[in-house]
Scaffold this motif. Structure first.
Motif, PDB file in Angstrom:
ATOM      1  N   UNK A  43      44.409  39.021  39.643  1.00 51.92           N
ATOM      2  CA  UNK A  43      44.655  37.587  39.464  1.00 51.92           C
ATOM      3  C   UNK A  43      45.205  37.264  38.075  1.00 51.92           C
ATOM      4  N   UNK A  44      45.180  38.233  37.174  1.00 49.51           N
ATOM      5  CA  UNK A  44      45.668  38.014  35.814  1.00 49.51           C
ATOM      6  C   UNK A  44      47.132  38.417  35.649  1.00 49.51           C
ATOM      7  N   UNK A  45      47.746  38.957  36.701  1.00 49.66           N
ATOM      8  CA  UNK A  45      49.130  39.423  36.596  1.00 49.66           C
ATOM      9  C   UNK A  45      50.076  38.226  36.675  1.00 49.66           C
ATOM     10  N   UNK A  46      50.840  38.032  35.628  1.00 46.05           N
ATOM     11  CA  UNK A  46      51.717  36.873  35.535  1.00 46.05           C
ATOM     12  C   UNK A  46      52.769  36.894  36.645  1.00 46.05           C
TER      13      UNK A  46
ATOM     14  N   UNK B 207      36.673  35.622  40.458  1.00 48.48           N
ATOM     15  CA  UNK B 207      35.909  36.070  39.286  1.00 48.48           C
ATOM     16  C   UNK B 207      36.759  36.876  38.304  1.00 48.48           C
ATOM     17  N   UNK B 208      37.955  36.358  38.023  1.00 50.86           N
ATOM     18  CA  UNK B 208      38.868  36.945  37.038  1.00 50.86           C
ATOM     19  C   UNK B 208      39.211  38.406  37.348  1.00 50.86           C
TER      20      UNK B 208
ATOM     21  N   UNK C 259      46.333  47.180  39.666  1.00 47.59           N
ATOM     22  CA  UNK C 259      47.555  46.906  40.414  1.00 47.59           C
ATOM     23  C   UNK C 259      48.699  46.743  39.423  1.00 47.59           C
ATOM     24  N   UNK C 260      49.825  47.366  39.727  1.00 45.42           N
ATOM     25  CA  UNK C 260      51.036  47.252  38.912  1.00 45.42           C
ATOM     26  C   UNK C 260      52.054  46.455  39.713  1.00 45.42           C
TER      27      UNK C 260
END
Length: 260
Positions: free
Chosen positions: A243-246, A238-239, A25-26
């Motif tokens: 979910x890691x996109x600031x 689970x990471x 995802x962008x």
């Protein structure tokens, strides 16, 4: 035509855009420029943002306008606009629409800025509009079946707090409040808790989203409610990459993980 989907998220202080690039995802956030309407900012973004200049198979807009939640069996489309504008004043420049909330026997009535809607439909043709919290309602309704105790949910986004709970595949309670500080949020949470006659030592309070004064709010609410839970999307999913996109809001995370 690009067979991917484009998601546009509108709020009072920013626009945001998301799509998929292969498997990932962008996400791009577009702060609104002072002195320009949301529609004018959107029109400018359409000329500047490469993501927006493609053709998409599906374009979805999540908007943070106030929601009038209506039981499906009481909803009357011919009464929709008048009822919404009676409930929420200052909506004259907004287009009133609605979306069915599957699985919850409810219809969410909400609004979209008329000029913003015109800009988007001129550019993309068919555009789907939904309240910004729609993915959150679906996800938390699914989670509400775990355990035997009643659960009250609060979703914080765009300087507001949506408070709701479920019973028998329906919204038992739904309301939203301005919640820019912990004291206001605490007041409304406890008022809803008392109204629903929830038990302070047995039932559960689940908080998620962008909380203002998070630690202060948690310290205060735990003085009154024993079982308070705060979502952590990274751990919960689970990471997963999204979910890691600031800075990506919880509703958009769920939109791409769970669908709408």
């Amino acid at each position: 035509m690009n067979n991917q989907r484009l998601t546009i998220r509108t709020s009072s202080d920013s626009l945001a855009f998301a799509t998929t690039d292969g498997r990932e995802v962008v996400y791009e956030r577009y702060p609104l420029k002072n002195g320009m309407s949301v529609a004018a900012n959107m029109r400018e973004a359409l000329t500047l943002e490469p993501m927006l200049q493609q053709s998409y198979q599906r374009v979805t807009v999540l908007t943070d306008s106030p929601v009038l939640m209506t039981p499906a069996d009481l909803f009357r489309e011919e009464e929709r606009d008048d009822t919404y504008r009676y409930t929420f004043t200052g909506q004259e420049l907004r287009y009133v629409t609605h979306s069915v909330v599957p699985g919850l026997n409810a219809v969410a009535v909400f609004s979209v800025l008329k000029d913003l809607r015109q800009v988007l439909t001129d550019r993309y043709g068919q555009v789907e509009f939904f309240p910004v919290a729609t993915p959150v309602w679906h996800h938390l309704h699914q989670k509400s079946f775990t355990g035997s105790h009643a659960k009250l949910y609060a979703y914080f986004h765009d300087h507001r707090m949506e408070v709701f709970c479920f019973a028998q595949n329906r919204f038992k309670f739904y309301n939203s409040y301005a919640a820019d500080n912990p004291d206001d949020a605490l007041y409304y949470l406890l008022a809803a808790w008392k109204l629903l006659a929830l038990e302070p030592y047995e039932d559960e309070l689940h908080l998620t989203g962008a909380m203002s004064g998070r630690e202060e709010l948690l310290d205060k609410v735990r003085q009154y409610v024993k079982h308070v839970f705060v979502s952590n999307p990274t751990g919960e999913f689970n990471r997963a990459q999204v979910t890691q996109i600031k800075g990506m809001p919880y509703d958009l995370i769920l939109y791409y993980l769970k669908g709408l």
